[in-house]
Design a protein around this motif. Structure first.
Motif, short mmCIF file in Angstrom:
data_model
loop_
_atom_site.label_atom_id
_atom_site.label_comp_id
_atom_site.label_asym_id
_atom_site.label_seq_id
_atom_site.Cartn_x
_atom_site.Cartn_y
_atom_site.Cartn_z
N GLU A 282 0.80 -1.22 0.00
CA GLU A 282 0.00 0.00 0.00
C GLU A 282 0.84 1.28 0.00
OE1 GLU A 282 -3.22 -0.08 2.78
OE2 GLU A 282 -4.10 -1.87 1.84
N THR A 283 2.12 1.17 0.34
CA THR A 283 2.98 2.35 0.28
C THR A 283 3.50 2.60 -1.14
OG1 THR A 283 3.66 1.83 2.54
CG2 THR A 283 4.92 3.52 1.43
N ARG A 284 3.44 1.59 -2.00
CA ARG A 284 4.02 1.70 -3.34
C ARG A 284 3.45 2.87 -4.14
NH1 ARG A 284 4.00 -4.79 -4.80
NH2 ARG A 284 5.99 -5.27 -3.74
N ARG A 285 2.15 3.13 -3.95
CA ARG A 285 1.51 4.18 -4.76
C ARG A 285 2.07 5.57 -4.45
NH1 ARG A 285 -2.94 3.07 -0.89
NH2 ARG A 285 -3.64 1.44 -2.30
N HIS A 286 2.82 5.70 -3.34
CA HIS A 286 3.31 7.03 -2.94
C HIS A 286 4.70 7.35 -3.46
CE1 HIS A 286 0.02 7.89 -0.09
NE2 HIS A 286 0.02 6.57 0.12
N TYR A 287 5.47 6.33 -3.86
CA TYR A 287 6.89 6.58 -4.18
C TYR A 287 7.08 7.51 -5.37
CZ TYR A 287 7.86 2.70 -0.96
OH TYR A 287 7.93 1.89 0.14
N THR A 288 6.22 7.38 -6.38
CA THR A 288 6.35 8.27 -7.55
C THR A 288 6.29 9.73 -7.12
OG1 THR A 288 5.35 6.62 -9.00
CG2 THR A 288 5.30 8.89 -9.77
N ASN A 289 5.42 10.04 -6.18
CA ASN A 289 5.28 11.43 -5.75
C ASN A 289 6.43 11.89 -4.87
OD1 ASN A 289 2.37 10.34 -6.26
ND2 ASN A 289 2.21 12.55 -6.39
N TYR A 290 6.94 11.01 -4.01
CA TYR A 290 8.08 11.40 -3.18
C TYR A 290 9.31 11.74 -4.04
CZ TYR A 290 5.90 10.00 1.22
OH TYR A 290 5.07 9.92 2.32
N PHE A 291 9.46 11.01 -5.15
CA PHE A 291 10.68 11.17 -5.96
C PHE A 291 10.37 11.71 -7.35
CE2 PHE A 291 11.46 7.70 -2.86
CZ PHE A 291 12.45 8.32 -2.11
N LYS A 292 9.39 12.58 -7.41
CA LYS A 292 8.98 13.15 -8.70
C LYS A 292 10.05 14.07 -9.27
CE LYS A 292 4.61 14.40 -9.00
NZ LYS A 292 3.40 15.22 -8.73
N GLY A 293 10.25 13.97 -10.58
CA GLY A 293 11.11 14.92 -11.28
C GLY A 293 12.60 14.71 -11.09
N ILE A 294 13.00 13.56 -10.55
CA ILE A 294 14.43 13.31 -10.31
C ILE A 294 15.03 12.60 -11.52
CG2 ILE A 294 16.07 12.04 -8.86
CD1 ILE A 294 13.94 12.45 -6.58
N ALA A 295 16.13 13.14 -12.01
CA ALA A 295 16.76 12.62 -13.22
C ALA A 295 17.26 11.19 -13.01
CB ALA A 295 17.92 13.53 -13.62
N ASN A 296 17.07 10.36 -14.03
CA ASN A 296 17.59 8.99 -14.07
C ASN A 296 17.15 8.14 -12.86
OD1 ASN A 296 19.10 9.74 -16.40
ND2 ASN A 296 20.59 10.72 -15.03
N PHE A 297 15.92 8.33 -12.43
CA PHE A 297 15.46 7.65 -11.23
C PHE A 297 14.61 6.42 -11.53
CE2 PHE A 297 13.18 7.18 -7.16
CZ PHE A 297 14.24 7.29 -6.27
#
Length: 330
Positions: A282-297
């Protein structure tokens, strides 16, 4: 100071919106730590509570460090709403909130959420059923109306206040808009400026920066702001807004280490609350937002959402911390 019943909030409070599959205890804990003044549970089906549905019951979990915190219910049947209010009161939240704003089809087709905007008499009866069955303050979250041809928020606000509603949060869109287009706060301002209205009016919709929060505070005169989607993966927005309103200056952006710490805490608290397996998923859906806009991520994002073991996940966080130790956000 803003008062909801006997609950005292700071001047111009910032509220965390109740969001399905988002506003659970781990997420609320993060938002509280970063400045949210009042938070709500995910919305809970009154019918589900009465049937003793496990998912509905689990949404009643609240913790003292969250206070003040409200539990939000929805439904289209007076008796079910009254009974569910009694069930909710037993877990001792600070208030009960009623959802008359959710636009999603599965809720609306049951005659609940935003569907009730088509029948104000029913809305009043449902709300009164809740008020009459609890000693807790009752608040409401709703929208402007069903569509642009039936904007009825002025009548809604007056009639809800008349039966004892203690505060109203208004999303500046109609049900027909869903989350598209721009929220129109002019209708919210009109409700706030109505001399008959004495309860706090909170505005909701499109607030995603400190600058916008200040602009809307000054332009529309609301008592506070409710923030929803902008807080997902970015709980820092609450303190950023508070600091900007107070000083006119922007706080530094959260660093990579700040983001890793937040994501790691979110995962840990989710596992503590729901067990390792569910917490991880259930935490997986949040990771994109925590690390948004980071190059080569992309590679790390993929690993975060596919790794099943908690120790392996913590190792991924450690690796991200090492690789991006000097990363600076523009």
């Amino acid at each position: 100071m803003v008062k909801i019943g006997n609950i005292e909030l700071p001047e111009f409070p910032l509220l965390l919106a109740p969001m399905e599959d988002v506003s659970d205890p781990p997420f609320r804990r993060l938002c509280k730590a970063h400045g949210a003044d009042l938070m709500f549970s995910e919305f809970i089906s009154s019918e589900g509570l009465i049937r003793d549905a496990i998912k509905s019951r689990q949404k009643l979990d609240i913790f003292d460090y969250e206070r003040p915190v409200g539990i939000q219910i929805f439904g289209g049947d007076e008796e079910a709403m009254a009974m569910s209010a009694k069930i909710v009161e037993a877990v001792n939240p600070d208030l009960i909130d009623i959802n008359f704003g959710c636009p999603v089809k599965k809720v609306v087709c049951k005659g609940a959420g935003a569907a009730v905007l088509k029948d104000i008499d029913l809305m009043v009866r449902l709300t009164k059923a809740v008020i009459d069955s609890t000693n807790l303050p009752v608040t409401v979250k709703t929208r402007l109306g069903w569509d642009e041809n039936s904007i009825n928020i002025d009548e809604v606000a007056e009639r809800l206040q008349d039966i004892g509603v203690k505060a109203l949060s208004i999303h500046g869109r109609t049900r027909a808009q869903l989350y598209k287009g721009e929220a129109d706060w002019s209708h919210i301002a009109r409700v706030k400026n109505n001399p008959r209205i004495t309860m706090p009016i909170f505005g909701n919709g499109d607030i995603d920066s400190p600058e916008k929060a200040l602009e809307y505070k000054n332009k529309y005169g609301v008592d506070g702001i409710m923030i929803g989607r902008a807080a997902i993966g970015y709980p820092w927005i609450f303190n950023e807004i508070k600091h900007f309103l107070k000083t006119g200056e922007k706080l530094p952006l959260p660093t990579m280490q700040d983001r890793i710490e937040a994501a790691r805490n979110h995962l840990t608290w989710a596992m503590d609350w729901k067990g390792d397996k569910l917490g991880i998923v259930e935490t997986r859906r949040h990771y994109t937002n925590y690390f948004k806009g980071i190059a080569n991520f992309k590679e790390y994002r993929q690993r975060l959402v596919t790794t099943d073991g908690k120790e392996e996940l913590y190792k991924v966080f450690d690796e991200i911390s090492d690789v991006y130790s000097d990363y600076e956000f523009a």
